[in-house]
Write a protein that holds these residues in place. Sequence first.
Motif, mmCIF file in Angstrom:
data_model
loop_
_atom_site.group_PDB
_atom_site.id
_atom_site.type_symbol
_atom_site.label_atom_id
_atom_site.label_comp_id
_atom_site.label_asym_id
_atom_site.label_seq_id
_atom_site.Cartn_x
_atom_site.Cartn_y
_atom_site.Cartn_z
ATOM 1 N N ALA A 65 0.820 -1.213 0.000
ATOM 2 C CA ALA A 65 0.000 0.000 0.000
ATOM 3 C C ALA A 65 0.852 1.261 0.000
ATOM 4 C CB ALA A 65 -0.943 -0.008 1.197
ATOM 5 N N PHE A 66 1.987 1.229 0.721
ATOM 6 C CA PHE A 66 2.777 2.445 0.879
ATOM 7 C C PHE A 66 4.006 2.500 -0.034
ATOM 8 C CE2 PHE A 66 0.428 2.062 4.847
ATOM 9 C CZ PHE A 66 -0.068 3.345 4.984
ATOM 10 N N LEU A 67 4.444 1.349 -0.547
ATOM 11 C CA LEU A 67 5.637 1.344 -1.389
ATOM 12 C C LEU A 67 5.314 1.195 -2.864
ATOM 13 C CD1 LEU A 67 8.083 -0.862 0.727
ATOM 14 C CD2 LEU A 67 7.879 1.623 0.679
ATOM 15 N N ALA A 68 4.166 0.614 -3.191
ATOM 16 C CA ALA A 68 3.819 0.434 -4.608
ATOM 17 C C ALA A 68 3.586 1.786 -5.260
ATOM 18 C CB ALA A 68 2.572 -0.442 -4.736
ATOM 19 N N PRO A 69 4.058 1.963 -6.489
ATOM 20 C CA PRO A 69 3.843 3.259 -7.172
ATOM 21 C C PRO A 69 2.356 3.492 -7.408
ATOM 22 C CG PRO A 69 4.747 1.623 -8.683
ATOM 23 C CD PRO A 69 4.819 1.023 -7.320
ATOM 24 N N PRO A 70 1.873 4.713 -7.192
ATOM 25 C CA PRO A 70 0.439 4.991 -7.392
ATOM 26 C C PRO A 70 0.068 4.951 -8.866
ATOM 27 C CG PRO A 70 1.620 7.019 -6.899
ATOM 28 C CD PRO A 70 2.614 5.903 -6.730
ATOM 29 N N ALA A 265 -11.067 5.910 -21.229
ATOM 30 C CA ALA A 265 -10.345 5.954 -19.954
ATOM 31 C C ALA A 265 -9.013 5.234 -20.091
ATOM 32 C CB ALA A 265 -11.183 5.322 -18.843
ATOM 33 N N LEU A 266 -8.053 5.672 -19.267
ATOM 34 C CA LEU A 266 -6.715 5.081 -19.277
ATOM 35 C C LEU A 266 -6.098 5.250 -17.901
ATOM 36 C CD1 LEU A 266 -4.485 3.765 -21.060
ATOM 37 C CD2 LEU A 266 -3.615 6.067 -21.480
ATOM 38 N N GLU A 267 -5.302 4.263 -17.484
ATOM 39 C CA GLU A 267 -4.589 4.314 -16.206
ATOM 40 C C GLU A 267 -3.093 4.265 -16.466
ATOM 41 O OE1 GLU A 267 -5.961 1.218 -13.673
ATOM 42 O OE2 GLU A 267 -7.980 2.047 -13.426
ATOM 43 N N ASP A 268 -2.348 5.037 -15.680
ATOM 44 C CA ASP A 268 -0.899 5.088 -15.837
ATOM 45 C C ASP A 268 -0.296 5.626 -14.551
ATOM 46 O OD1 ASP A 268 1.197 4.803 -18.178
ATOM 47 O OD2 ASP A 268 1.808 6.539 -16.994
ATOM 48 N N ARG A 269 0.995 5.384 -14.375
ATOM 49 C CA ARG A 269 1.671 5.851 -13.162
ATOM 50 C C ARG A 269 2.018 7.332 -13.216
ATOM 51 N NH1 ARG A 269 5.947 0.841 -12.096
ATOM 52 N NH2 ARG A 269 4.364 -0.764 -11.709
ATOM 53 N N ASP A 270 2.042 7.909 -14.415
ATOM 54 C CA ASP A 270 2.363 9.332 -14.579
ATOM 55 C C ASP A 270 1.073 10.082 -14.882
ATOM 56 O OD1 ASP A 270 3.267 11.836 -15.181
ATOM 57 O OD2 ASP A 270 4.871 11.164 -16.527
ATOM 58 N N PRO A 271 0.604 10.958 -13.982
ATOM 59 C CA PRO A 271 -0.678 11.646 -14.225
ATOM 60 C C PRO A 271 -0.643 12.532 -15.462
ATOM 61 C CG PRO A 271 0.449 12.580 -12.310
ATOM 62 C CD PRO A 271 1.198 11.343 -12.690
ATOM 63 N N ALA A 272 0.468 13.245 -15.684
ATOM 64 C CA ALA A 272 0.546 14.100 -16.865
ATOM 65 C C ALA A 272 0.572 13.265 -18.141
ATOM 66 C CB ALA A 272 1.784 14.988 -16.780
ATOM 67 N N LYS A 450 -5.404 12.600 -7.658
ATOM 68 C CA LYS A 450 -5.473 11.530 -6.666
ATOM 69 C C LYS A 450 -5.365 10.180 -7.363
ATOM 70 C CE LYS A 450 -8.325 14.047 -3.308
ATOM 71 N NZ LYS A 450 -9.579 14.032 -2.523
ATOM 72 N N PRO A 451 -4.546 9.292 -6.846
ATOM 73 C CA PRO A 451 -4.410 7.971 -7.479
ATOM 74 C C PRO A 451 -5.640 7.108 -7.217
ATOM 75 C CG PRO A 451 -3.094 8.067 -5.480
ATOM 76 C CD PRO A 451 -3.658 9.446 -5.680
ATOM 77 N N VAL A 452 -5.869 6.178 -8.126
ATOM 78 C CA VAL A 452 -6.962 5.218 -7.959
ATOM 79 C C VAL A 452 -6.458 3.903 -7.383
ATOM 80 C CG1 VAL A 452 -8.330 6.235 -9.794
ATOM 81 C CG2 VAL A 452 -6.682 4.442 -10.359
ATOM 82 N N ALA A 453 -5.158 3.713 -7.376
ATOM 83 C CA ALA A 453 -4.572 2.497 -6.808
ATOM 84 C C ALA A 453 -3.132 2.807 -6.407
ATOM 85 C CB ALA A 453 -4.614 1.354 -7.818
#
Length: 746
Positions: A65-70, A265-272, A450-453
């Motif tokens: 939860a705390f170490l995984a990249p959002p 819709a799309l999910e990625d680790r980089d919000p920009a 805000k991250p979703v995961a």
Amino acid sequence: MTQRHDKALEVVRDEPAREPRPDLPPPSPGDDEISLGEYLDVILDGRRLVAGVLALVLAAGAAHAFLAPPVYRSDALVQVETTKAGKGLLGDLSAMFGEGSPAETEVEILRSRALVGEVVNRLRLDVVATPRRFPLVGGAVARLHGEDGVAGPLLGLRSFGWGGERISVGDLVTPRRLLGEPLRLVAGEGPRFALLGPDGEKLLDGEVGKRAAGGGVELFVSELVARPGLAFHLELLDRDETVSELQEDLRVSEKGKKTGVLVVALEDRDPARVAGILDALTTTYVRRNVERRSAEAEKTLEFLDTQLPALKAKLYAAELELESYRSRKGQVDVSLETQAAVARVVEIEKAASAAKVEYAALRHRFTDDHPALAALRSRMQRLEGEGEALEVRLKRLPEAELESARRLRDVKVANELYIALLNKAQELKVMKEGTIGNVRVLDAAVVPTKPVAPRKAAVLALSLLLGLAAGVAAAFGRRALSQGVEDPDAIERTTGIGVHAAIPFSGVEETAARRSRREPGARTVLAQTAPRDIAVESLRSLRTSLQFELHEARNRVVAVTGPAPGVGKSFVVANLAHLLGESGKRVLAIDADLRRGRLHESFGASREGGLSELLAGEQPLADVLRDTGSPGVKFISTGRLPPNPAEMLGSERFAKVLADLAARHDVVLVDTPPVLAVTDAALVARLAGVTLLVARSGKHPLREIAAALRGLARNGARVHGIVMNGVRLERGFGRRNAYHYQYRYE
């Protein structure tokens, strides 16, 4: 044993069992049924295991939860307008391009390889450039860096990024051999950098904002913010694989049924990055839709441009023919009926010509078997039949009136067709220049904040549930794998030998044993240090049972053994010796475990100078007899551990020494090695008047206890009673705890 004003500490069966006891009731059918209480007992007994597994799973969940990249999610709304064909010559303009594509078709277009591939090329998504992070925790530390600028190195690790680093690669070209291979870009002083290959070889030196080449690699870095010495991972991925991965990650669905509104819709680790990809995808989609419709309009316009000159020429010829006829014949009056027929013929000709033009236009887009073309052919046949019928009617008119009507008809038909096609051509030009499509972006993608995961609360809650389930499963699994018996009745039914005592587990004894290992020389006899402990009360019951056994025994020697190591034989011998001494007996405790005996530790003495020296004739009996601090109790240690313990215990010398010691004492307690490990126990047990087998509760399967009894019986030794040691007395819910009752003084 009970007394007035107190309650017995334990109910035990003191009677010895010589043969299988016929008076024991057979187990009832309900005895084999597992109750809810026994399930709870398994969980309570394994509470440490459950807690350990729970803690492990919770720790893993918290680390994730705390170490995984959002992961961030963004979406965009696209509207698809569905248009219907109108009526009139060639129908509405949209009819020339077909009806608007249904939402399912637009979904596939949005996820098509051509469209996604253009976005990959435009944004160079096949180029991956990320700062090098410290394993496991480097990413989390970098995310905590909220200040402007680049974070300083932690612990002197300058090659790792700790937050604030940025890099933007505009272009990267590599040989085929380096495709998918990890490259390393090391920031230098100022705008300089160096690119290293997979094996650490330098490929090129470059500068930010300038195209660099070397080693077959071309690289353009538009932005680089980093400390000198910081390394970036750089990799050129296979374009087709990148397109396929983006297609899989892209989620396109219709919002509601038949609304024509698509959610992309799309999910990625980089919000920009995720917002940029969606914006590029939607704008490219809209542009391609407009280009497609503009191309269709241009194609239809080209067809109309080829028809207009012919229609204009036909109109001019018809007008000349009508004018020439009137100049020769003069004005001919036409009846109302003939005028109506001519008007109808004009309509039919106009409709037939329009159908032919539309048919010719549609043949550029569809095959001859298409339903639209089949319907047009049927319509043209019907119009042709109606026109032929009118021609028959017109032929019945007078010749002058017929000729005038025909020429008037040709002029009107040619004029109507020419004007209609000219108007449509003008409309198509407007549409082509206006570039209006049938799709538009309602909501553009926004940069998520805000991250979703991972959802920390959900992950921790799920970890808690999974940890509990895994812990309980581990407890039941351990219980299923461990066949250790805990029920004294089960031992008695199987072996026919009575259980003389069930000694509860003592926390005081465990603490004392740990202290003796830290502080050699400390006494750990529980009956002496904690005489009111519940385990000592059970040992007093064993003392009573042993005294009854000794009345019928052939001598005063008591051999104490066990099936395996670690059952607590020495604990039973040391404490039983002290309790017998308290009752006024002259007691001798002998450590006959010449392999790894540790009875001397219970009395705080040393091993040297004991039984092995006595049997070897190196020391007399007076030198090996030692005081224990308990009244009337002496003991003999193992002495030096000999290389041949079985031969020494099986010798005539040992038998004579044991008989002499039995004559001098009221009770001789002999601590022997485990039965299943070596034969030493059987050699001693056949010389003893009473043999006790110590079993640890929950450690031995019934077959192991039975094997120990058979091993002693084969060597001529008979077990007179069984002692269960280490019985857990915690308040439980199952039946096995019913054998013990805790009492308190009133």
